[in-house]
Write an enzyme that holds these catalytic residues in place. Structure first.
Site, short mmCIF file in Angstrom:
data_model
loop_
_atom_site.label_atom_id
_atom_site.label_comp_id
_atom_site.label_asym_id
_atom_site.label_seq_id
_atom_site.Cartn_x
_atom_site.Cartn_y
_atom_site.Cartn_z
CG HIS A 190 -1.79 -0.90 1.24
ND1 HIS A 190 -1.79 -2.08 1.88
CD2 HIS A 190 -3.22 -0.84 0.80
CE1 HIS A 190 -2.74 -2.88 1.58
NE2 HIS A 190 -3.74 -2.23 0.96
CG ASP A 262 -4.17 -5.46 -3.99
OD1 ASP A 262 -5.35 -5.12 -3.40
OD2 ASP A 262 -3.29 -5.87 -3.25
#
Length: 510
Positions: A190, A262
Site C-alpha cells: 500500500h 489489487d
C-alpha cells in the site's frame, strides 16, 4: 441494459472498457453518477468499511447496485478475521486464517468459509477478495501476518482449498490472493513497492503451492500483488507483468478465471505512473478486472477510460486484450447471477450471527511456559495496558480483540469483568488515560499488555521494556503475528478478531 459476453468480444466499445473497472466510492448510499455508470455497463463496485453502517443499510445498498446493473460484480474484502468489512464496527465473529491454520482442521476451515459466504449472500455481495493464500514466511511482514494460514506451503495450500470450496458452495466467488505470493516481504505494498528476490524454482517450492491448490479447487478469481520479482521480471511489479500473469499464471499454472488487480491506488502499483497509465499496463499484462481504489469519482473513471482509449489508438493496448478481459468479467457476472438463482440462502442467515467454538480458539494460543500459572496467580487482579499501533490499510480501523467484544456484547459476563480493570492506552505519542486510570501502574501491580505485532514497533517494545523493569509482574499478549523468539509475546493469539478477543477474555479469567 447489460452488455453480454458475446457483445463484448465482437464489439469493443467504451461499454466494454467499463466492464473491466471496479471502483470504490464514498458514502453509504449509491451515488447517482455511479448508478448511471452501472446502468451504462460498469463492471461493478468494491465496498469498504466506510460504505457500511448496518446489515439493513448494506442490503439496501447492494439492492440499489443490482437494480442499476443486475449483473454487477459487488466485491468486498471479507476475509473472516482481522480484515473484515461486514463487521468493521464491532469486529469479526470468525477466527481468521492464522487461527484456522493452527487448528489445522480443514473441515472447520471449510465450515467457516461457508458461514462467511452465507453472510455475504444475505448482504447482497457477489465476490469476496479472500482467501489470503500467502505463505507468511517473514514474521516482520507488515501487511499479511495473521491473514495467512501459516508458514508452510502445504498447510496453506490445504486450508486455501478448503476455504474456497466452502465459500463457493454458497454462490460467492472466491479470490485467492496475492499472486504470486506476498508472504516474504517486510514492506507494505500500500505504501511502497516490495521486492521478493526469489527464483522461479523457489516460487514453485513455496509461494505458488497454495495458488496451484486454489486453481485446482476452482477459484473463480485470483488477485495480483504489487510486488517486484527481479529474477522473473526486473522492470514490472506482478500486477503489471505479462511474464507473471500471462506467462506464469495463465500459461504455466493454467488459470482460466478472472484475474483481478489489487487496488491500483496503492503506491506499489501507481506510485510512479498514476492510476490511468497503471490501468492500461495492468490490462495489457493480463488483468481482467481492475480494482481502482476506495473513494473514486466519475472524473477519475473518465480519465481512466480516456487513457485506455488512447492506449488502444497508440498501440500500447490491443483491442483483443480488452475484449477478452471484458468477456471474462461478464461471464463471471453471468455465472454468479445464475448461482444466486440456483443456491438459496438459509432463511435465518441474516438474523443469526455465526458461531465458532470459543474454547477451540483459546486452545490455539501459543503460550510461554508459566503464562497459564501467571493468569491463575493474578486471579483477575491486573491493570490492562493496551498498545495501539497504526493498523495497516488492509485492516483499517476495524474494532479488534477484547475491545471489540466489549463493543458488541457489553453485558456479557466476561466483558463486564474485563471492563472493570483499570486501562492505560499507549500510543506512539505516549500514554493516555482511559477507564479508571491514566498512569502506568505501580511496580507491585500485575499488568496485562495487549497489542498487535508488538516486536515490529519500537515504541511498543520500549513500553513493554519499561513495564518489565523493577520486577513488575507483566504478561504480554500479542494479537498479531509474533517474532520467532516471542520476546514480546508471552501469549500469542495469532489474530485479533472479536471472536479471538472473546477467547482471550476467557483465558484471562479462568
Amino acid at each position: 441494459m447489460t452488455t453480454t459476453a458475446d457483445e463484448a468480444v465482437h464489439r469493443l466499445s467504451p461499454r466494454s472498457i467499463a466492464a473491466t473497472l471496479l471502483p470504490g466510492f464514498a458514502g453509504r448510499v449509491l451515488p447517482d453518477w455511479l448508478g448511471q455508470q452501472l446502468h451504462d455497463g460498469l463492471g461493478g463496485v468494491c465496498l469498504f468499511g466506510n460504505n457500511i453502517s448496518s446489515p439493513t443499510q448494506l442490503r439496501e445498498l447492494t439492492a440499489a447496485i443490482l437494480d442499476a446493473n443486475p449483473h454487477a460484480i459487488i466485491a468486498i474484502d471479507e476475509e473472516g478475521g482481522d480484515v473484515t468489512r461486514l463487521y468493521y464496527g464491532i469486529g469479526s465473529p470468525f477466527p481468521g486464517n492464522a487461527v484456522l491454520g493452527r487448528l489445522d482442521d480443514t473441515t472447520a476451515t471449510e465450515a467457516v468459509a461457508t458461514a462467511v459466504g452465507w453472510q455475504l449472500r444475505a448482504a447482497g455481495c457477489t465476490v469476496t477478495f479472500a482467501p489470503d493464500v500467502d505463505v507468511n514466511s517473514n514474521p516482520d511482514n507488515p501487511v499479511i501476518g495473521t491473514r495467512s494460514f501459516g508458514t508452510t506451503p502445504e498447510l496453506v495450500a490445504r486450508h486455501s482449498a478448503a476455504w474456497i470450496t466452502g465459500l463457493q458452495a454458497t454462490g460467492i466467488a472466491a479470490s485467492a490472493k496475492h499472486f504470486p505470493g506476498h508472504g516474504d516481504t517486510a514492506q507494505d505494498s500500500h505504501l511502497a513497492l516490495p521486492v521478493v528476490d526469489r527464483s522461479r524454482r523457489q516460487l514453485r517450492e513455496r509461494e505458488l503451492v497454495p495458488f496451484v491448490a486454489a486453481i485446482a479447487s476452482g477459484a473463480k478469481t485470483i488477485m495480483t500483488s504489487h510486488i517486484l520479482l527481479p529474477q522473473l521480471d526486473p522492470d514490472n511489479p506482478a500486477t503489471l507483468s505479462s511474464t507473471m500473469l500471462t506467462g506464469l499464471l495463465r500459461g504455466e499454472l493454467g488459470f482460466d478465471g478472472v484475474i483481478v488487480s489489487d487496488a491500483l491506488d496503492m503506491k506499489g502499483a501507481s506510485g510512479a505512473l498514476g492510476i490511468p497509465a497503471t490501468a492500461v499496463r495492468a490490462l495489457a499484462a493480463g488483468c481482467d478486472l481492475l480494482c481502482i481504489g476506495t473513494d473514486n469519482t466519475a472524473e477519475q473513471l473518465a480519465r481512466i477510460e480516456e487513457e485506455i482509449l488512447t492506449a488502444l489508438d497508440d498501440g500500447r493496448l490491443e483491442a483483443t486484450r480488452v475484449a477478452d478481459a471484458a468477456r471474462r468479467v461478464l461471464e463471471l457476472a453471468d455465472n454468479l447471477a445464475t448461482e444466486r438463482e440456483r443456491i438459496r440462502v438459509p432463511a435465518d442467515t441474516a438474523a443469526t450471527e455465526p458461531h465458532f467454538d470459543v474454547d477451540r480458539v483459546t486452545a490455539s494460543f501459543a503460550r510461554r511456559p508459566g503464562a497459564d500459572a501467571w493468569v491463575v496467580a493474578a486471579a483477575g487482579r491486573f491493570t490492562v495496558v493496551r498498545i495501539d499501533t497504526l493498523a495497516n490499510i488492509a485492516v483499517g480501523q476495524a474494532a479488534w480483540g477484547p475491545f471489540a467484544h466489549l463493543l458488541a456484547h457489553p453485558d456479557a459476563p466476561e466483558a463486564v469483568a474485563f471492563a472493570a480493570h483499570p486501562l492505560v492506552v499507549v500510543t506512539e505519542a505516549g500514554s493516555t488515560g482511559a477507564g479508571s486510570t491514566g498512569t502506568v501502574p505501580e511496580a507491585h501491580d500485575p499488568v496485562v499488555v495487549i497489542g498487535k505485532d508488538n516486536h515490529r514497533h519500537p515504541f511498543a517494545r520500549a513500553a513493554i521494556d519499561r513495564l518489565r523493569v523493577g520486577g513488575r509482574e507483566v504478561l504480554v499478549i500479542d494479537m498479531g503475528w509474533p517474532s520467532d523468539d516471542r520476546a514480546y509475546a508471552d501469549v500469542a493469539t495469532f489474530g485479533a478478531s472479536r471472536l479471538v478477543g472473546q477467547a482471550l477474555l476467557r483465558y484471562l479469567q479462568p
